[in-house]
Structures are given as C-alpha cells and as structure tokens.
Design an enzyme around this catalytic site. Structure first.
Site, PDB file in Angstrom:
ATOM      1  N   TRP A 198       0.905  -1.008   0.091  1.00 48.31           N
ATOM      2  CA  TRP A 198       0.034  -0.161  -0.080  1.00 48.31           C
ATOM      3  C   TRP A 198       0.992   1.248  -0.079  1.00 48.31           C
ATOM      4  O   TRP A 198       1.735   1.338   0.839  1.00 48.31           O
ATOM      5  CB  TRP A 198      -0.808  -0.078   1.318  1.00 48.31           C
ATOM      6  CG  TRP A 198      -1.785   1.084   1.418  1.00 48.31           C
ATOM      7  CD1 TRP A 198      -2.684   1.642   0.310  1.00 48.31           C
ATOM      8  CD2 TRP A 198      -1.956   1.814   2.498  1.00 48.31           C
ATOM      9  NE1 TRP A 198      -3.391   2.642   0.954  1.00 48.31           N
ATOM     10  CE2 TRP A 198      -2.869   2.951   2.304  1.00 48.31           C
ATOM     11  CE3 TRP A 198      -1.549   1.988   3.982  1.00 48.31           C
ATOM     12  CZ2 TRP A 198      -3.442   3.687   3.209  1.00 48.31           C
ATOM     13  CZ3 TRP A 198      -1.976   2.804   4.818  1.00 48.31           C
ATOM     14  CH2 TRP A 198      -2.770   3.770   4.559  1.00 48.31           C
TER      15      TRP A 198
ATOM     16  N   ASP B 189      -0.781  -5.611   9.581  1.00 47.81           N
ATOM     17  CA  ASP B 189      -1.876  -4.437   9.042  1.00 47.81           C
ATOM     18  C   ASP B 189      -3.210  -5.501   8.482  1.00 47.81           C
ATOM     19  O   ASP B 189      -3.012  -6.014   7.277  1.00 47.81           O
ATOM     20  CB  ASP B 189      -1.107  -3.848   7.732  1.00 47.81           C
ATOM     21  CG  ASP B 189      -2.286  -2.878   7.266  1.00 47.81           C
ATOM     22  OD1 ASP B 189      -3.298  -2.677   7.669  1.00 47.81           O
ATOM     23  OD2 ASP B 189      -1.736  -1.957   6.233  1.00 47.81           O
TER      24      ASP B 189
ATOM     25  N   LYS C 163     -13.275  -0.753   5.753  1.00 43.04           N
ATOM     26  CA  LYS C 163     -13.825  -1.655   4.724  1.00 43.04           C
ATOM     27  C   LYS C 163     -14.850  -2.514   5.018  1.00 43.04           C
ATOM     28  O   LYS C 163     -15.999  -2.672   4.704  1.00 43.04           O
ATOM     29  CB  LYS C 163     -12.654  -2.381   3.929  1.00 43.04           C
ATOM     30  CG  LYS C 163     -12.183  -1.512   2.733  1.00 43.04           C
ATOM     31  CD  LYS C 163     -11.473  -0.446   3.090  1.00 43.04           C
ATOM     32  CE  LYS C 163     -10.131  -0.744   3.764  1.00 43.04           C
ATOM     33  NZ  LYS C 163      -9.258   0.395   3.979  1.00 43.04           N
TER      34      LYS C 163
END
Ligand code: PLA
Length: 452
Positions: free
Chosen positions: A181, A262, A298
């Site tokens: 990311w 993460d 999300k």
C-alpha cells in the site's frame, strides 16, 4: 422636484446616502494606501510577498488523487476504480443496514453524552476489537497480556504503532513488502522508522515470490520489524497459503523478527472474519510478541468515521500495562483522544449477538459480490479474445485486482474510456458492477491490443 434636488446634490449622479458611503470608502482606501506604502505592511493580494511564496505545489496522492481527477471528469460513462471503497450494483456507496440500526439505537439512547473519551478510546470497543482479531478464546486475551488502543482507522493505528516502536523498540528498521500500500513507507518514515523492502510479488507468475520473501526475511537483521498484510494483500491480491504462513512464522520467530500486522480487510478476503484472522492468530498462539493495526473502514463500511485499533501483544500483563502507558504518551500530543461515534457503532454491533450475525451476513454479501465481479470481468475478457492470461483476475483475493497493465495502458484507459485507476494497474473490484464490466473489458481489450 425630488429628482431635481437629487441631481443638484450629487455631482456623480448618486444619492446623498451613497455619496456618503463612497466618501467613507475613499477614506479607507487612502488610509490603506498610506499603510501599504509602509514596508511593514505587505499587500495581502501580492503572492510575491507571501511568506509561503516559495512553497511548491505538492503532488496529488497516488490513490486519493485518482478520485480528485475522477470528480473533475464530466463524462457520463466515467468509472472510479481507484480507491478501495465498496459500491453496490448500482454503483452507489453502501451504508450497512446493521450500521444504520446501531446508529438508530445510539441516537435514541438519551443517556449517551459527547464527553471526551479516554486517551486510549472506548474500553468496550478495544476489548471487542481484540476479540475480533485474536478470537474469543485467545490466550493473549485470557492472560491479559495485550493492550488495545482505539486509533484513527487503520492508518492512525499504523502511525501510532510506528511512533511507539521508533521510541521504545531496539530495532528501528521496518521491512515492508514490495509492492505494498503506497502510504506504508510514508507513514513509517514519518513515524521515525527506517523503511526497507522484502520481495513479495513475482510479476512473471503473478503470484507470491515465496523464495524471495524467505531469503529477504532470512537476511534481515535480528529483531527487525516486518510489516505483514494480514489478508487480501494490497495491491496484489496475493496471500501466502496457510503452510507458507507457518514457514514465515517459524523463520521470523527463529530470528526474533517483530511482526506488525496490517489488518485492513478482515472478512473481505474469504468472507469469513475468523478465517481471515488465521495468520494473526497463528503468530499469537506461539506466545511471541506482535503488533496489529485493525481498520473498520472496509469491513463495516465506516470509511469516513475513522475507526480502528492498535493492539500490542506482550509477554505478560505487567509489560502490557507499561506499554499502554507509553502509547498514551504517543497519542495525547498527537490528537489527544479518538472520536466517539464510529467506535460506539462498532461496539454496539460487536457486543450484540443478533447485530453481529447480521453484520457477518452483510460482509459476506460484499465479499461475494466482489468475487462475482472477478468472474464477470474474466469472462468478458475471454469473450473478447483479449490477448494474455487473465486467470489472475479470479485467483487474486480481496478488494483489488493487480491487472498487470502498465502506466501507459492505464493512462490510455483514463483518456479514452474515462476509467480511473491507480497507475500501477490496480483496479478496485468493489467499484465495479455488472453494468460497468463490459465498458471496463472494452477498455482493457483496447489498451492491450493498441498500447503494447
Ligand atoms: N492498510 C492497507 C493495506 C490499506 O489498503 C488501507 C486503505 C489502509 C491500511 C488504511 O485504511 P484506513 O486508514 O482508511 O482504515 N487503502 C485504501 C484507501 C482502501 C487509501 O489508500 O487510503 C486504498 O485504496 O488502497
């Protein structure tokens, strides 16, 4: 008569009242002119005199900047596949039904107040978040050797964890996967860590470069921090298998490498919250220490509410307590304490059996719709006879497909088809619908046949 006195009293053709206003204005102008001739008062409209005049325009963010460009495009066929944000079949953002219900409950509860939360956030939220990622029967929770603090979504949790490590951990190097990311290197560098990469993705196989990964972790200095995507690796959609995770765990523990997970997509990879948490639970089960950053952006669709948590698993409860006391010293001068609303929604859902079940059903529906988009896009490319092997579209996991399209092909698709995506060829499958699949397939077909 009236009009005569009007014209005789005003040489400018205005009423006496407006004459007075003009003369007051003129006095202001004279005064301002007098001031601006003094070297102390710079004209506020002259950018040449601004103390910020030397500042160059910064680049747009590679991911969020895609939305900025998309918003400026007037085309009716435009499609935003940049940022990872779930959309319905109608292409609309989705607020989960269970979130609406929880919010309704919160609004109707008159006992709720808007006082500051503690520095570490909402206690219930923290306990329930730890349970969600580690499992209700986890030894780290039973033995109370974990601290969980509410942070500003996944990004804030990574940043607080990074700053804590930079201040208190003996190794200041963090290894992040290549690619990863785009915000990871920035977050950790600004937190005070030195960022290095380990091999992760093999463009030739469009799969995991497991050998490269093991070699790079094997040659990292003892104690180094290793960032791991818990599931649904962004941007590649490629995750290690359970057997590979086990090998990674053994290697890391043998070299005392510090895992920093993460977890931004729990539930989005397989559709099961427990299954997606397995890698984290595997590391927690061996008794070693680790960090995990969780995001509810999300999986609960709480993007803009900024809800997340940082957990640090320690060897015993005493150490965990001291670690938490230091996390408070990181957080207090950064943003004092976290916002109350989003965390209250999450806590309400996680603590109520019915709401929790409803959430898992809605989450699975989102994951399933993404999987069906993969199948539809794959079929559409096959139907067009688009050159290349597109099976990675159905093999990859989570929100994104790492298409393999290069930056020129992406630029072509944006220019000619108004399709917006990141320049590395990543598309957010969650932004796609049955209606937009043919348009995307046409664009990909044109890009690979015309822009080799
Ligand atoms: N970690 C990973 C791996 C992510 O993909 C994202 C979000 C985050 C952390 C941070 O999310 P949060 O702070 O909103 O909880 N990545 C998005 C959005 C979905 C972004 O770039 O901010 C993406 O499109 O990659």
């Amino acid at each position: 008569m009236a009009s005569k006195s009007f014209s005789s009293s005003s040489s400018s053709g205005c009423s006496p009242a407006s004459d007075r206003r003009i003369s007051v204005l003129a006095r202001h102008l004279v005064a301002e002119n007098a001031l601006s001739s003094s070297p102390i008062y710079a004209s506020p409209t002259s950018s040449a005199n601004s103390v910020f005049a030397h500042i160059a325009r910064g680049p747009e963010d590679p991911i969020l900047g895609v939305t900025v460009a998309y918003n400026k495009d007037p085309s009716p066929v435009k499609l935003n596949l940049g940022v990872g944000a779930y959309r319905t079949e109608e292409g609309k953002p989705l607020v989960l039904n269970v979130v609406r219900k929880a919010e309704h409950m919160l609004v109707n509860d008159r006992s709720r107040v808007k006082e500051y939360l503690p520095i570490v956030g909402l206690a219930d939220f923290n306990k329930l978040s730890a349970k969600l990622i580690f499992g209700a029967d986890s030894p780290v929770i039973r033995e109370n050797r974990i601290t969980t603090v509410q942070c500003l979504s996944g990004t804030g949790s990574l940043r607080v964890g990074g700053e804590f490590l930079a201040k208190h951990y003996h190794q200041r190097t963090i290894y992040i996967p290549l690619p990863t990311w785009g915000n990871h290197p920035k977050v950790f560098t600004l937190a005070g860590l030195s960022v290095k990469t380990y091999r992760y993705y093999d463009p030739a196989t469009r799969g995991l470069n497991f050998q490269g990964l093991m070699e790079d972790l094997g040659s990292a200095p003892s104690g180094a921090i290793i960032l791991l995507h818990a599931c649904a690796h962004n941007p590649t959609g490629v995750d290690p298998t359970p057997q590979q995770w086990e090998q990674i765990r053994r290697l890391m523990r043998s070299k005392a490498l510090m895992p920093f997970f993460d977890s931004a997509y729990q539930g989005f990879a397989s559709g099961s919250l427990d299954e997606d948490a397995q890698p984290v639970r595997m590391f927690a089960a061996d008794g070693g220490e680790l960090l995990v950053a969780q995001s509810y952006a999300k999986n609960m669709g709480l993007y803009g509410e900024r809800v997340g948590a940082l957990s640090i698993v320690c060897k015993d409860a005493d150490v965990a307590g001291r670690v938490e006391s230091q996390l408070k010293l990181v957080i207090r001068p950064m943003y004092s304490n976290p916002p109350i609303h989003g965390a209250s929604i999450v806590a309400a859902i996680l603590k109520d059996g019915n709401l929790y079940n409803e959430w898992t059903i809605e989450l699975k529906a989102m994951a399933d719709r993404i999987i069906s988009m993969r199948k539809q896009l794959f079929d559409a490319l096959r139907a067009r006879g688009t050159p290349g092997d597109w099976s990675h579209i159905i093999k990859q996991i989570g929100m994104f497909t790492f298409t393999g399209l290069n930056s020129e092909q992406v630029a072509f698709m944006t220019r000619e088809y108004h399709i917006y995506m990141t320049s590395d060829g990543r598309i957010s499958m969650a932004g796609l619908s049955s209606k937009s699949v043919p348009h995307l397939a046409d664009a990909i077909h044109a890009a690979v046949t015309r822009m080799k």
